[in-house]
Write a protein that holds these residues in place. Structure first.
Motif, PDB file in Angstrom:
ATOM      1  N   SER A  37       4.172  -4.004  -2.340  1.00 57.24           N
ATOM      2  CA  SER A  37       2.708  -4.126  -2.283  1.00 57.24           C
ATOM      3  C   SER A  37       2.276  -5.467  -1.711  1.00 57.24           C
ATOM      4  O   SER A  37       1.223  -5.575  -1.074  1.00 57.24           O
ATOM      5  CB  SER A  37       2.099  -3.919  -3.676  1.00 57.24           C
ATOM      6  N   MET A  40       2.339  -5.165   1.894  1.00 60.08           N
ATOM      7  CA  MET A  40       1.193  -4.345   2.313  1.00 60.08           C
ATOM      8  C   MET A  40      -0.120  -5.123   2.297  1.00 60.08           C
ATOM      9  O   MET A  40      -1.145  -4.617   2.757  1.00 60.08           O
ATOM     10  CB  MET A  40       1.090  -3.118   1.415  1.00 60.08           C
ATOM     11  N   ARG A  42      -1.046  -7.387  -0.622  1.00 61.66           N
ATOM     12  CA  ARG A  42      -1.429  -7.886  -1.942  1.00 61.66           C
ATOM     13  C   ARG A  42      -0.850  -9.284  -2.159  1.00 61.66           C
ATOM     14  O   ARG A  42      -0.075  -9.534  -3.069  1.00 61.66           O
ATOM     15  CB  ARG A  42      -0.944  -6.915  -3.031  1.00 61.66           C
ATOM     16  N   TRP A 125      -3.838  -0.123  -8.971  1.00 64.28           N
ATOM     17  CA  TRP A 125      -4.322   0.815  -7.964  1.00 64.28           C
ATOM     18  C   TRP A 125      -5.681   0.392  -7.420  1.00 64.28           C
ATOM     19  O   TRP A 125      -5.986   0.591  -6.234  1.00 64.28           O
ATOM     20  CB  TRP A 125      -4.398   2.226  -8.546  1.00 64.28           C
ATOM     21  N   MET A 128      -5.057  -2.179  -4.731  1.00 64.04           N
ATOM     22  CA  MET A 128      -4.623  -1.573  -3.473  1.00 64.04           C
ATOM     23  C   MET A 128      -5.779  -0.833  -2.792  1.00 64.04           C
ATOM     24  O   MET A 128      -5.854  -0.755  -1.557  1.00 64.04           O
ATOM     25  CB  MET A 128      -3.451  -0.631  -3.724  1.00 64.04           C
ATOM     26  N   ASP A 129      -6.688  -0.295  -3.599  1.00 63.53           N
ATOM     27  CA  ASP A 129      -7.870   0.387  -3.065  1.00 63.53           C
ATOM     28  C   ASP A 129      -8.733  -0.582  -2.265  1.00 63.53           C
ATOM     29  O   ASP A 129      -9.076  -0.328  -1.108  1.00 63.53           O
ATOM     30  CB  ASP A 129      -8.662   0.999  -4.225  1.00 63.53           C
ATOM     31  N   GLY A 132      -7.596  -1.766   1.125  1.00 67.11           N
ATOM     32  CA  GLY A 132      -7.563  -0.814   2.232  1.00 67.11           C
ATOM     33  C   GLY A 132      -6.747   0.438   2.052  1.00 67.11           C
ATOM     34  O   GLY A 132      -6.619   1.224   2.995  1.00 67.11           O
ATOM     35  N   TYR A 133      -6.208   0.672   0.847  1.00 65.83           N
ATOM     36  CA  TYR A 133      -5.336   1.829   0.662  1.00 65.83           C
ATOM     37  C   TYR A 133      -5.937   2.862  -0.293  1.00 65.83           C
ATOM     38  O   TYR A 133      -5.213   3.581  -0.976  1.00 65.83           O
ATOM     39  CB  TYR A 133      -3.967   1.378   0.145  1.00 65.83           C
ATOM     40  N   GLY A 135      -7.998   5.739   0.219  1.00 61.70           N
ATOM     41  CA  GLY A 135      -7.640   7.071   0.665  1.00 61.70           C
ATOM     42  C   GLY A 135      -8.635   8.157   0.365  1.00 61.70           C
ATOM     43  O   GLY A 135      -8.646   9.189   1.025  1.00 61.70           O
TER      44      GLY A 135
END
Length: 234
Positions: A37, A40, A42, A125, A128-129, A132-133, A135
């Motif tokens: 993460s 990605m 973070r 979560w 991550m939201d 940009g993740y 979804g």
């Protein structure tokens, strides 16, 4: 045409790769979630070299007060510091600025312990939201999901379910086995929509009793919540 980043895991470290975490070993899945993460996005730059990363923008010391450069008292928030969801690590004590300080057992903590599961939590979560993740669209958008109901509750008007920013002002609460990080609500108010919503409630009850899949259309009301607007057997 170039690497965005990479993660390596020391072969000399004692890991449990699946199942119950054995004493004297680290939860490999939690460690992997933590490190991947970060690749990605973070990871905080937090003013080093006068540079900042996206996650730094969600660091607050209080309502309306950003903590872009890290340090003690920095918290993750998605509502301008009104709700402080998790305390960031003070990098002066070691570790990264945008890991968690460690108040709870979590995969995104700055430091890991042996012999325990380090889960990816609901707040993880949310992080991550916002970088940009997500979804499934912003709050207010319509989405759908399919799954089996593992929890169905009906309660009196005004009780609600959960805590901000994932509070559901609804009279029926649904949890799906396939959506462990999201809860859904259905309103059963004495208004013009009550007959249609009662039919939806009956469909939910039937699906729960039969352990059969159900399709939900919902409006996203929070990072981990949705208000049901349509129900169908799947």
């Amino acid at each position: 045409m170039s690497d965005d980043g990479g993660t390596t895991f020391g072969a000399g470290q004692p890991y449990t790769f699946s199942g119950e975490i054995m004493p004297g070993t680290f939860d490999f899945q939690g460690v992997a979630a933590h490190e991947i993460s970060e690749v990605m996005g973070r990871v905080g730059l937090s003013g080093g070299g006068n540079a900042f990363s996206l996650i730094d923008n969600f660091s607050y010391t209080g309502p309306g007060t950003k903590g872009l450069r890290g340090g003690p008292g920095n918290n993750f928030s998605i509502d301008n510091g009104t709700t402080l969801l998790m305390l960031f690590n003070d990098s002066a004590l070691g570790g990264d600025t945008r890991d968690w300080a460690g108040g709870t057992i979590d995969a995104f903590n700055a430091f890991a312990s042996q012999g325990v599961v380090f889960p990816v939590s609901a707040v993880d979560w949310q992080v991550m939201d916002v970088i940009g993740y997500g979804g499934d669209g912003p709050i207010g958008s319509v989405a759908e999901t399919v799954g089996r109901i593992k929890f169905l509750r009906a309660h009196e008007l005004g009780s609600g379910y959960g805590k901000a920013p994932n509070f559901l002002d609804c009279e029926v609460i649904v949890l799906l086995a396939e959506e462990p990080l999201r809860s859904f609500g259905l309103k059963l108010r004495a208004d013009a929509e009550r007959p249609a919503r009662w039919e939806m409630f009956e469909l939910l009850r039937s699906a729960f009793a039969a352990n059969s899949p159900v399709r939900l259309d919902y409006v996203k009301t929070g990072p981990g919540t949705g208000e049901i607007i349509r129900v169908a057997n799947s």
